[in-house]
Scaffold this active site. Structure first.
Site, short mmCIF file in Angstrom:
data_model
loop_
_atom_site.label_atom_id
_atom_site.label_comp_id
_atom_site.label_asym_id
_atom_site.label_seq_id
_atom_site.Cartn_x
_atom_site.Cartn_y
_atom_site.Cartn_z
N HIS A 111 0.85 -1.20 0.00
CA HIS A 111 0.00 0.00 0.00
C HIS A 111 0.88 1.24 0.00
CE1 HIS A 111 0.81 -0.64 4.26
NE2 HIS A 111 0.25 0.50 4.60
N ASP A 115 6.01 4.53 5.15
CA ASP A 115 6.91 3.56 5.77
C ASP A 115 6.90 2.22 5.02
OD1 ASP A 115 4.26 3.32 6.70
OD2 ASP A 115 4.87 2.23 8.48
ZN LIG Z 1 0.01 1.48 6.48
#
Ligand SMILES: [Zn+2]
Length: 308
Positions: A111, A115
């Protein structure tokens, strides 16, 4: 392309803002400082799957994101790099050194969160194609060479569409070993934030059921250690969210005579959560209220909520 390689993380989505807020509240840094003693290494986690923990600006108490290498090791065949993760140059260099010995077919993204995609632009600039769901592609500043849909094969693994935490979230399932690369659907450490800016609690719970139906032998989360009791953990996640939904509904009922704002409901529904994290809790609480509204159990007037 927005340059993330300078180590600064651009706060451009609700989740990144929430993570930054939680780090400030807990007095932990952004994780950007180089620790010279730390050198990421690969660890075999399942047949044909290795993990590399890279330091990232993520949600405490987690400090790292696992980047998974799928395929045979040491150049014996093409591999796929799932979530190159880190925006920090020293971590990108370390991953480069590991990948020097490999033939990389593509980067796969679970996604769009910073991070997880932090190193994608860096690898793309070196000619590695990036594959992701269309909803992820439209949220990142990296050119996506192939848009993935549910069921698509990516070498030995298959993309599984699991929205709810993020609109374009994919897990990657390895039918041979039964391992499921879980992205941010579950965590081995800490919690998963369902932020109303882009998450959806109802959809998230449905996606957890999709994962359970695969009957995975192993969950490989982005944060924290692998989860060997995969079905047990997925059941626990669904039960925990429904427990919290129950508390949110109870809180609504307690203040039923006077509609309340989400902020007023947090101390009741999240009494068991440290006060420092109530800012984060408020976002989750709104996600629960929106699900209760969709289920016909809550109604709102502007920012004021009451039982339906
Ligand atoms: Zn996430």
């Amino acid at each position: 392309m927005t340059d993330r390689s300078n180590g600064e993380t651009e706060v451009r989505d609700g989740v990144a803002a929430a993570y930054a807020e939680a780090r400030r509240a807990l007095g932990v840094g952004d994780g950007g400082a180089t620790d010279a003693t730390e050198s990421p290494v690969t660890v075999g986690v399942a047949p044909g799957i290795r993990a590399v923990a890279l330091r990232t600006p993520t949600l405490p108490p987690a400090t790292h994101t696992a980047c998974y290498l799928v395929g045979p090791s040491e150049g014996a065949g093409e591999i796929f790099v799932v979530d190159p993760a880190s925006p920090y140059p020293d971590q990108q260099d370390a991953l480069d050194r590991i990948l020097e010995r490999e033939r990389v077919a593509a980067v796969l993204l679970t996604h769009h969160h910073g991070d997880h995609v932090g190193g994608a632009a860096h690898l793309a600039s070196r000619g590695v194609p990036v594959w992701a769901h269309a909803e992820t592609a439209r949220r990142i500043d990296v050119s996506v060479a192939r848009e993935l849909a549910d069921g698509d094969a990516c070498g030995p693994v298959r993309a599984i569409f699991t929205p709810g935490h993020a609109p374009g979230h994919l897990c990657f399932h390895d039918p041979a070993s039964g391992a499921l690369i879980a992205g941010d659907m579950v965590a081995g450490l800490g919690t998963i934030l369902i932020d109303p800016s882009e998450g959806d609690m109802r959809v998230y719970l449905e996606s957890l059921e999709v994962m359970a139906r695969l009957e995975p032998s192993l969950l490989l989360p982005a944060h924290g250690p692998m989860i060997t009791d995969a079905l047990g953990k997925l059941r626990e996640y669904v039960a925990h969210r429904l427990m919290r939904e129950g508390r949110v509904f109870e809180a609504l009922s307690l203040v039923a005579k006077r509609p309340a704002t989400p902020r007023e409901l947090v101390p009741i529904a999240y009494a068991d959560t440290p006060k420092l994290l109530w800012g984060l809790a408020e976002r989750s609480l709104i996600a629960h209220l929106l699900k209760l509204e969709a289920d016909g159990r809550a109604r709102r007037n502007g920012d004021l909520w009451a039982p339906a």
